[in-house]
Design a protein around this motif. Sequence first.
Motif, mmCIF file in Angstrom:
data_model
loop_
_atom_site.group_PDB
_atom_site.id
_atom_site.type_symbol
_atom_site.label_atom_id
_atom_site.label_comp_id
_atom_site.label_asym_id
_atom_site.label_seq_id
_atom_site.Cartn_x
_atom_site.Cartn_y
_atom_site.Cartn_z
ATOM 1 N N GLY A 473 0.833 -1.199 0.000
ATOM 2 C CA GLY A 473 0.000 0.000 0.000
ATOM 3 C C GLY A 473 0.866 1.247 0.000
ATOM 4 N N ILE A 474 0.258 2.394 0.145
ATOM 5 C CA ILE A 474 0.973 3.675 0.176
ATOM 6 C C ILE A 474 1.717 3.784 1.509
ATOM 7 C CG2 ILE A 474 0.794 6.183 0.084
ATOM 8 C CD1 ILE A 474 0.138 4.741 -2.535
ATOM 9 N N GLY A 475 2.995 4.084 1.450
ATOM 10 C CA GLY A 475 3.823 4.139 2.643
ATOM 11 C C GLY A 475 3.521 5.336 3.529
ATOM 12 N N ALA A 476 3.982 5.252 4.765
ATOM 13 C CA ALA A 476 3.745 6.319 5.738
ATOM 14 C C ALA A 476 4.340 7.649 5.287
ATOM 15 C CB ALA A 476 4.330 5.913 7.099
ATOM 16 N N PHE A 477 5.388 7.626 4.453
ATOM 17 C CA PHE A 477 6.006 8.851 3.962
ATOM 18 C C PHE A 477 5.694 9.087 2.484
ATOM 19 C CE2 PHE A 477 8.468 7.907 7.734
ATOM 20 C CZ PHE A 477 8.622 9.160 8.319
ATOM 21 N N GLY A 478 4.635 8.425 1.999
ATOM 22 C CA GLY A 478 4.190 8.672 0.634
ATOM 23 C C GLY A 478 4.819 7.790 -0.421
ATOM 24 N N HIS A 479 5.521 6.750 -0.028
ATOM 25 C CA HIS A 479 6.073 5.829 -1.017
ATOM 26 C C HIS A 479 4.939 5.078 -1.698
ATOM 27 C CE1 HIS A 479 9.577 6.532 1.624
ATOM 28 N NE2 HIS A 479 10.284 6.354 0.518
ATOM 29 N N GLY A 480 5.089 4.870 -3.001
ATOM 30 C CA GLY A 480 4.046 4.223 -3.781
ATOM 31 C C GLY A 480 3.925 2.748 -3.467
ATOM 32 N N ILE A 481 2.909 2.113 -4.063
ATOM 33 C CA ILE A 481 2.689 0.688 -3.865
ATOM 34 C C ILE A 481 3.890 -0.086 -4.408
ATOM 35 C CG2 ILE A 481 1.250 -1.279 -4.522
ATOM 36 C CD1 ILE A 481 -1.131 0.648 -4.574
ATOM 37 N N GLY A 482 4.516 -0.842 -3.555
ATOM 38 C CA GLY A 482 5.689 -1.625 -3.949
ATOM 39 C C GLY A 482 6.993 -0.852 -3.958
ATOM 40 N N GLU A 483 6.957 0.425 -3.622
ATOM 41 C CA GLU A 483 8.181 1.242 -3.656
ATOM 42 C C GLU A 483 8.941 1.097 -2.338
ATOM 43 O OE1 GLU A 483 9.659 5.893 -4.322
ATOM 44 O OE2 GLU A 483 7.514 5.411 -4.139
ATOM 45 N N TRP A 484 10.235 0.783 -2.449
ATOM 46 C CA TRP A 484 11.033 0.662 -1.227
ATOM 47 C C TRP A 484 11.392 2.033 -0.682
ATOM 48 C CZ3 TRP A 484 13.529 -2.116 -5.513
ATOM 49 C CH2 TRP A 484 14.502 -1.386 -6.192
ATOM 50 N N THR A 485 11.829 2.043 0.560
ATOM 51 C CA THR A 485 12.106 3.301 1.268
ATOM 52 C C THR A 485 13.613 3.491 1.416
ATOM 53 O OG1 THR A 485 12.118 2.432 3.539
ATOM 54 C CG2 THR A 485 9.967 2.835 2.526
ATOM 55 N N ASP A 486 13.973 4.304 2.416
ATOM 56 C CA ASP A 486 15.388 4.618 2.608
ATOM 57 C C ASP A 486 16.217 3.389 2.980
ATOM 58 O OD1 ASP A 486 13.971 4.554 5.043
ATOM 59 O OD2 ASP A 486 15.434 5.822 6.061
ATOM 60 N N ASP A 487 15.581 2.366 3.576
ATOM 61 C CA ASP A 487 16.319 1.172 3.980
ATOM 62 C C ASP A 487 17.056 0.555 2.783
ATOM 63 O OD1 ASP A 487 14.693 0.217 6.827
ATOM 64 O OD2 ASP A 487 13.697 1.588 5.441
ATOM 65 N N THR A 488 16.317 0.299 1.696
ATOM 66 C CA THR A 488 16.900 -0.316 0.502
ATOM 67 C C THR A 488 17.697 0.696 -0.307
ATOM 68 O OG1 THR A 488 15.058 -1.871 0.423
ATOM 69 C CG2 THR A 488 16.384 -1.654 -1.564
ATOM 70 N N SER A 489 17.197 1.933 -0.377
ATOM 71 C CA SER A 489 17.900 2.949 -1.175
ATOM 72 C C SER A 489 19.327 3.153 -0.680
ATOM 73 C CB SER A 489 17.136 4.277 -1.121
ATOM 74 O OG SER A 489 15.881 4.158 -1.760
ATOM 75 N N MET A 490 19.529 3.165 0.646
ATOM 76 C CA MET A 490 20.872 3.356 1.173
ATOM 77 C C MET A 490 21.748 2.125 0.974
ATOM 78 S SD MET A 490 20.642 5.750 4.544
ATOM 79 C CE MET A 490 22.373 6.151 4.357
ATOM 80 N N ALA A 491 21.129 0.961 0.836
ATOM 81 C CA ALA A 491 21.915 -0.253 0.592
ATOM 82 C C ALA A 491 22.423 -0.321 -0.841
ATOM 83 C CB ALA A 491 21.058 -1.490 0.897
#
Length: 911
Positions: A473-491
């Motif tokens: 679903g839509i993330g708490a910070f507005g990430h789209g459906i299936g969109e990863w957050t800072d956890d994966t982006s920083m990796a």
Amino acid sequence: MAMDDQLNEEPTDLRATVGDNGDGPIDWGRLSSDWSSAPSMADLPRAARIDQVARAQAIAVIAHRGQVDKLGVDYIHHPAAVASRFDPLTESLECCAAWLHDVVEDTGVTTEELALAGVHPEVIEVVALLTRRDGQGDEYYDAIAHSPAARAVKLSDLFHNTNPERVAQLPAETRAKLRDKYEHAFELLGARWPEAGEYASGPHFEYGNPNVYNGVADVVDTRGEVADSETFAPRKTRNTLIDEHGRLVSIDGINAIDADEIFVFGANGRGKHGSGSARAAFDSFGAEWGVADGPTGQSYAIDTMSGEATMKAAIERFLGYAAVNPGSVFLVTAIGTGIAGYSHAQVAQYFAGAEANVALPQEFWAALPAVPVAVPATTPTPRAGREPVAAPAPAPTTGPSPVPPATAVLRSARTLGPAVGRRTHGKQSPATIPAQWLDRAAGAMVGMAIGDALGSQYEFGPSHPDDFAPEFGIGAFGHGIGEWTDDTSMALPILEAIARGDSLRDEAVLGWIVGEWDAWAKTAKDVGTQTRQVLQRLGGVHTEAAARAAAKANHDSTGRSAGNGSLMRTAPVALAYLADGREKRLVEAAARVAQLTHWEPSNIEACALWCLFIRQAIRTGDFDPWEQREFIIDPDRGLDGATLVDMGLHGHPRDYRADNGWVVRAFQAAHVAIRGASNFREAIHRAIQGGGDTDTVAAIAGALAGAKWGVSGIPLSWQRKVHGWPGYNANDLARLAILAVRRGESDAQGWPAGDSVLNPHFRHTAPVRHPDDDGVWLGSQSALPMLPSTVSAVVSLGRLGTNEVPAGIESIRIWLIDKPDQNLSLDVTLADAADVIAELRAEGKEVFVHCAEARSRTSAVAALYAVRHLGVPLDKAWRALDGRRGGVLPYYDPAHFLQEAVARIIAQGKE
């Protein structure tokens, strides 16, 4: 091992030190040989055995240059003494290994570099056994005892190290320690301590002063100095002539070859064989598209378009290959003299000294000295060696001939670029990588992203009951459906660096990673508070030192820095250290990456331990927390790990919800999520059911769960959805993970980074409709460029290049290997493949399903789909696909183990 296991010099880098002989750096390409089809060491001709001993000696001298033993004597005299006990002709394997027995352990040389330098793989195998790894005890000798060659070399090593004349010069305390150590070693090898008289007998093969072997000529020119008994007469074939000097000449315009002839042609660096001799090799003689160097079919490619040094190195490799394949005649075309632009004389010089089975164009011979070929009185039988296998004749097709696919638009325009640092992580990675390891490595990265994206909408929320099944679903910070957050982006910058071949222990590489984080953070939807504060302190300075200073300053100003932002991104680090005995290097790298933003020791402890878990899971399919904890214990830094492991063994992630933004609680929550799960899906459900910082806990858990159950164990319905910065999807993460494990290198077919890995000699099946569903098409990999316009999704059941699926079409790639016992969970993978086809059809999409030839895997998945989702009886489903009985697949031939698995899945579904 070096005498008393101590050297006062830092390990030397062979590549950095070999240029001291006044002739400039050694040409490593000229040193290398292709042993892919060579006979064993025992079966090598005399010339090749001499060459191997010369190579080993030269490499040892260069590698050990400047090193001394405990007595201050040039260290090279030790391997020379060890080698002197072996006959270089009748015991060439032992002799070579003796020269090299300390090279990997005590210098900067790796087994990969030995292979690059043309050392025979049997020698490298023995050297690897003789190389003691960190933490090895008696098992080191146990492994050696099972190899006759390694045991013989080790006993010779011990013989020299225990020589009374040598040992007498050491202090009494050192002699006593060595006596105990070596007595134990002799015992473990099933040998006794030598008698005094045996030492007096001394070496029986003299090598003279080893320090004279400083030039590359001593390594590569031995071929011209072998005894006449090893030469053989040129053998005329349908495409050769013998000139007045007795030399073999290749004719022009070759259009057909005999079974014992090999067509040698010039290729471009990408192996795109589009014109001239390369096109002829591709069309008629079995050259493989994408292979720019080496033998394929009845051809041999030499890269002439990547610079003269590359061409020179490739020719030297070819000459080595021809020397160990005397049963074949190699028809060299006028390589390099067309669009490459070299003169005949420029190219011909590199063929000087070629064996008599190498036929050169007349123009090349005209540029070489006319030295008559030595012919023995009686031509011997061709020497042993595997002759190249002719490519099968192209099978009839039911559609257009397969063609290399047009380049499609990549999902992400981001490229890895050149290596950043001075060192690579190559030596940290295994030389041989099982397919299961690659499955699990890809699973670690894809699993991390899925946990992250699935957990994002539940972030900061309450705990959930056991029957709660999270959805995208839509993330708490507005990430789209299936969109990863800072956890994966920083990796991802960490993963990209490893996928390039960079070392995470290089400060330049760590500085590059920091720079990528800083650039990403400027537009990111969410950045952790602690990470943002550290990046703001940098002031645009992107170095490891600046990041560490900023992290410490931030810690000093707030009094804490133990958020879970270091642990959430740490998973890629494990992929760089999968080789045997690299646990301590992994701990160091994980610690340095963690402290780029998070300073407290608890971050080091958690990141290092989690990476060790992932490493062991990739290698074995499971992990032992207490066993891995031993690698991080460090009293000086207060590292212990006992609290992390002990508390993370019990309960449910709900029990750790309070403060799971703290690295310790996040670690424990992720740990229990996996401990209580039986598969990947269940592990992620449990992580998110815990509540709190759900995206981060699920990302941490997803990495380890993916490493345990593999990407083949991750539901395809989840894999389809994930995506995120910098424009990647699940396929991209899997590709980067595999590149990371492979030290940044694709295989000979260009997988996983090449645009296409299509083998043009595979049988072609044009798209045909599934007999029970007109919206499902079946075909071969070569049919991808000719898909029906209505197809909007492709399900691939084998390896694929990055651009083989046309742009704008969804690409779902399934890890399914057409060999028994090579799949982590065959039944799960097959069932998931059938289910994702049904899912796509329910969305109204037409689907193309393929493997390499539409023969085995495609047949199995198509049959299972028909039974599982369309209600077709199994025997009818098989029959409708069988081209031998009027079915739609002309090359239908499902492997027996796949047929059994399909039947088993169906039977289980009826229970």
